[in-house]
Write a protein that holds these residues in place. Structure first.
Motif, PDB file in Angstrom:
ATOM      1  N   TYR A  55       0.815  -1.214   0.000  1.00  0.00           N
ATOM      2  CA  TYR A  55       0.000   0.000   0.000  1.00  0.00           C
ATOM      3  C   TYR A  55       0.851   1.268   0.000  1.00  0.00           C
ATOM      4  CZ  TYR A  55      -3.347  -3.526   1.574  1.00  0.00           C
ATOM      5  OH  TYR A  55      -4.119  -4.659   1.683  1.00  0.00           O
ATOM      6  N   GLU A  62      -1.709   3.490  -1.408  1.00  0.00           N
ATOM      7  CA  GLU A  62      -1.947   4.540  -0.407  1.00  0.00           C
ATOM      8  C   GLU A  62      -2.773   3.967   0.725  1.00  0.00           C
ATOM      9  OE1 GLU A  62      -0.811   7.296   1.125  1.00  0.00           O
ATOM     10  OE2 GLU A  62      -1.044   8.405  -0.757  1.00  0.00           O
ATOM     11  N   LEU A  78      -5.305   1.284  -0.730  1.00  0.00           N
ATOM     12  CA  LEU A  78      -5.322   1.134  -2.179  1.00  0.00           C
ATOM     13  C   LEU A  78      -4.012   0.494  -2.594  1.00  0.00           C
ATOM     14  CD1 LEU A  78      -7.044   2.250  -4.725  1.00  0.00           C
ATOM     15  CD2 LEU A  78      -5.245   3.977  -4.858  1.00  0.00           C
ATOM     16  N   VAL A 105      -9.187  -1.566  -3.858  1.00  0.00           N
ATOM     17  CA  VAL A 105      -9.509  -1.007  -2.549  1.00  0.00           C
ATOM     18  C   VAL A 105      -9.540  -2.159  -1.550  1.00  0.00           C
ATOM     19  CG1 VAL A 105     -11.302   0.114  -1.173  1.00  0.00           C
ATOM     20  CG2 VAL A 105     -10.835   0.919  -3.486  1.00  0.00           C
ATOM     21  N   VAL A 127     -10.235   7.799  -1.542  1.00  0.00           N
ATOM     22  CA  VAL A 127      -9.364   6.807  -2.165  1.00  0.00           C
ATOM     23  C   VAL A 127      -9.586   6.777  -3.680  1.00  0.00           C
ATOM     24  CG1 VAL A 127     -10.644   4.598  -2.083  1.00  0.00           C
ATOM     25  CG2 VAL A 127      -8.202   4.646  -1.576  1.00  0.00           C
TER      26      VAL A 127
END
Length: 184
Positions: A55, A62, A78, A105, A127
């Motif tokens: 991530y 992220e 994400l 996700v 996101v």
């Protein structure tokens, strides 16, 4: 990002500090406990040990955290799954031959005390914005039938059911995707 159109204002920000990573790990563990499902097929223990790992922004990912005052109350992650999707679809003969940049996700979770404040919706919106900025063409996710509130949230965000894009041990897994417009 500050969201103040709710009775209790909260902020959403990327996880960057060691404190943020520790808070992420705690929320991921709470999510796992709440799910009450063995996630070893997803190498969950290794994922926790290597955070931010897959991530990390450098890997195309992220982690976003939601805070009320100084308390972290929610998270979403994400990661880039372009290769995973391309490999799966080519093995199963369902690929289009076009290589898309696809994100996934994962780990949307809000502490029970923060539910109803709009945190989950704000995390999904944030996101998706990150995915657009990173140049992803599509975002995918998986969820379970026993999570109708999450499914409804994803549908409001533009997700629709899609074909399976990886093998899972969880019976009844629902796969969803959302093609991103570059405008938002």
């Amino acid at each position: 990002m500050t969201v103040s159109n709710t009775p209790t204002p909260f902020t959403i920000h990327p996880a960057r500090s060691p404190h943020d990573v520790a808070a992420t790990a705690a929320l991921f563990r709470a999510y796992h406990e709440w799910l009450n499902i063995d996630l070893s097929f997803q190498s969950f223990a290794a994922e926790l040990a290597s955070l931010p790992g897959k991530y990390a922004p450098s890997a195309g990912g992220e982690i976003l955290l939601a805070r009320v005052d100084d308390e972290v109350v929610g998270c979403i992650a994400l990661r880039d799954v372009s290769g995973v999707v391309a490999d799966y679809t080519s093995r199963n003969g369902s690929g289009s031959g076009r290589r898309s940049k696809i994100a996934e996700v994962k780990r949307l979770y809000t502490l029970p005390a923060a539910r109803g404040l709009g945190v989950g919706n704000a995390l999904v919106t944030a996101v998706m914005d990150v995915a657009r900025r990173r140049g992803y063409d599509e975002v995918r996710l998986d969820t379970l039938p026993r999570m109708p509130a999450a499914i409804a949230l994803y549908k409001r965000a533009g997700f629709e059911e899609v074909d399976k894009y990886y093998d899972t041990d969880l019976e009844g897994t629902i796969f969803m995707g959302c093609v991103l417009d570059k405008e938002g």
